[in-house]
Motif scaffolding. Structure first.
Motif, short mmCIF file in Angstrom:
data_model
loop_
_atom_site.label_atom_id
_atom_site.label_comp_id
_atom_site.label_asym_id
_atom_site.label_seq_id
_atom_site.Cartn_x
_atom_site.Cartn_y
_atom_site.Cartn_z
N GLY A 165 -4.77 -7.12 1.67
CA GLY A 165 -3.38 -6.76 1.43
C GLY A 165 -2.41 -7.24 2.49
N ASP A 166 -2.81 -8.21 3.30
CA ASP A 166 -1.97 -8.67 4.43
C ASP A 166 -0.52 -8.92 4.04
N GLN A 167 -0.29 -9.69 2.98
CA GLN A 167 1.08 -10.08 2.66
C GLN A 167 1.92 -8.89 2.23
N TYR A 168 1.28 -7.86 1.68
CA TYR A 168 2.04 -6.69 1.24
C TYR A 168 2.36 -5.76 2.41
N TRP A 169 1.48 -5.73 3.41
CA TRP A 169 1.82 -5.01 4.63
C TRP A 169 3.00 -5.68 5.33
N VAL A 176 10.85 -1.63 5.95
CA VAL A 176 11.07 -0.62 6.98
C VAL A 176 12.11 -1.10 8.00
N GLN A 177 12.01 -2.33 8.42
CA GLN A 177 12.96 -2.85 9.40
C GLN A 177 14.38 -2.86 8.86
N VAL A 199 3.55 5.92 8.29
CA VAL A 199 2.51 5.44 7.39
C VAL A 199 2.24 3.96 7.63
N LEU A 200 3.31 3.19 7.74
CA LEU A 200 3.14 1.77 8.02
C LEU A 200 2.39 1.55 9.33
N GLY A 256 -2.64 8.49 8.64
CA GLY A 256 -3.70 7.86 7.86
C GLY A 256 -4.90 8.78 7.68
N ILE A 257 -5.17 9.64 8.66
CA ILE A 257 -6.30 10.57 8.57
C ILE A 257 -6.02 11.63 7.52
N SER A 258 -4.80 12.16 7.51
CA SER A 258 -4.47 13.17 6.49
C SER A 258 -4.35 12.53 5.11
N MET A 259 -3.92 11.28 5.03
CA MET A 259 -3.86 10.60 3.74
C MET A 259 -5.26 10.44 3.15
#
Length: 307
Positions: A165-169, A176-177, A199-200, A256-259
């Motif tokens: 998923g690199d390109q979507y990150w 976000v920016q 999250v990001l 990420g842990i709670s997700m």
């Protein structure tokens, strides 16, 4: 890498829906959008029906990637918006985001995302068009939707291919920016440990981005292997949980842990229900160290639910 991902998707789709016809360039998402506006009853609520239809069209009719998806490969997802306040045109509320993907050679679908964003705030007037732009921020509403579409795509692609998923990150980072530059609510870095920036960061910061490796290991080498070898697939899942433990040691408050808990804890009860006792004990100890308030559910792993 993209070819490998698409082959995997094709094989899984054929195994599950062999009679389905294929379409060469379908949109990627089959997203159900629902809006609950019961808390603002008595106002002009027709705007919410319009908004629901507009969001559904915006998400489901757009081509979000360059990848080719057949109709039966579409990613199943859901956005559920609970409206808390409404003062035309300003809306605040919470957004529940869910997505899933099929497990190889089975009729089972596994949850990838089950996340609630409690910082939803945007302006919307009835009939207002939702305009997509990759390089400019048209509105906070479309920025939020773009963000979660890219999150769904990023995690889904990561689950089929190592860091697929690199390109979507990267697209998420861009959203976000832009939103941070606009000063909108819910985007600020370090303002909230569970907001969109957090999250990001959980999936892209060097100290915690191994979460993406866990997503691949858990799903592609774990769940997808269980139809061939339940023991081998389950062992791979156990190994992937070690990654989660490693992330917890460096960032115990990572969202990420709670997700992962919200998406996977009930599934893990089923995965380990018939595992050997020593394996269940190990997984119980690992998960209890991460989620000590979930003792009741974790006890089912230790006991073996179907024993």
């Amino acid at each position: 890498m993209k070819c490998v991902l698409l082959v995997l998707r094709y094989v899984m789709a054929v195994a599950m829906l062999s009679a389905a016809s294929l379409s060469a360039a379908a949109q990627e998402l089959n997203c159900k959008v629902e809006i609950d506006y019961s808390q603002v009853a008595g106002t002009n609520t027709a705007v919410f029906s319009t908004l629901q239809d507009a969001l559904s069209e915006y998400i489901n009719t757009r081509k979000w990637t360059n990848a080719q998806f057949s109709t039966n490969e579409k990613i199943e997802c859901k956005l559920f918006l609970t409206v808390k306040t409404y003062e035309d045109p300003h809306i605040t509320g919470e957004l529940q985001i869910q997505s899933s993907r099929p497990v190889y050679n089975s009729n089972y679908t596994t949850t990838l995302i089950n996340f609630k964003d409690t910082k939803i705030e945007f302006d919307y007037s009835q009939g207002e068009p939702l305009i997509f732009s990759e390089n400019t921020m048209e509105s906070n509403l479309t920025a939020i939707i773009n963000y979660y579409v890219y999150l769904i795509l990023a995690i889904d692609f990561d689950s089929f291919s190592p860091r697929g998923g690199d390109q979507y990150w990267e697209m998420l980072k861009n959203v976000v920016q832009m939103a941070q530059s606009a000063g909108e609510s819910g985007w600020k870095a370090f303002e909230d440990t569970k907001n969109r920036a957090a999250v990001l960061n959980a999936f892209t910061e060097p100290s915690t981005q191994k979460l993406r490796d866990m997503v691949y290991a858990y799903h592609r080498t774990g769940l997808d292997e269980m139809s061939v070898s339940p023991d081998k697939g389950r062992q791979r899942i156990t190994q992937s949980l070690d990654i989660l433990s490693d992330v917890s040691r460096v960032a115990p408050m990572s969202v990420g842990i709670s997700m992962f808990k919200d998406a996977k804890l009930d599934e893990l009860v089923n995965v380990y229900s018939k595992a050997p006792q020593d394996e269940r004990d190990r997984v119980y100890e690992l998960l209890y160290s991460l989620y000590p308030t979930e003792g009741k559910r974790l006890d089912q792993i230790k006991k073996g639910k179907n024993k």
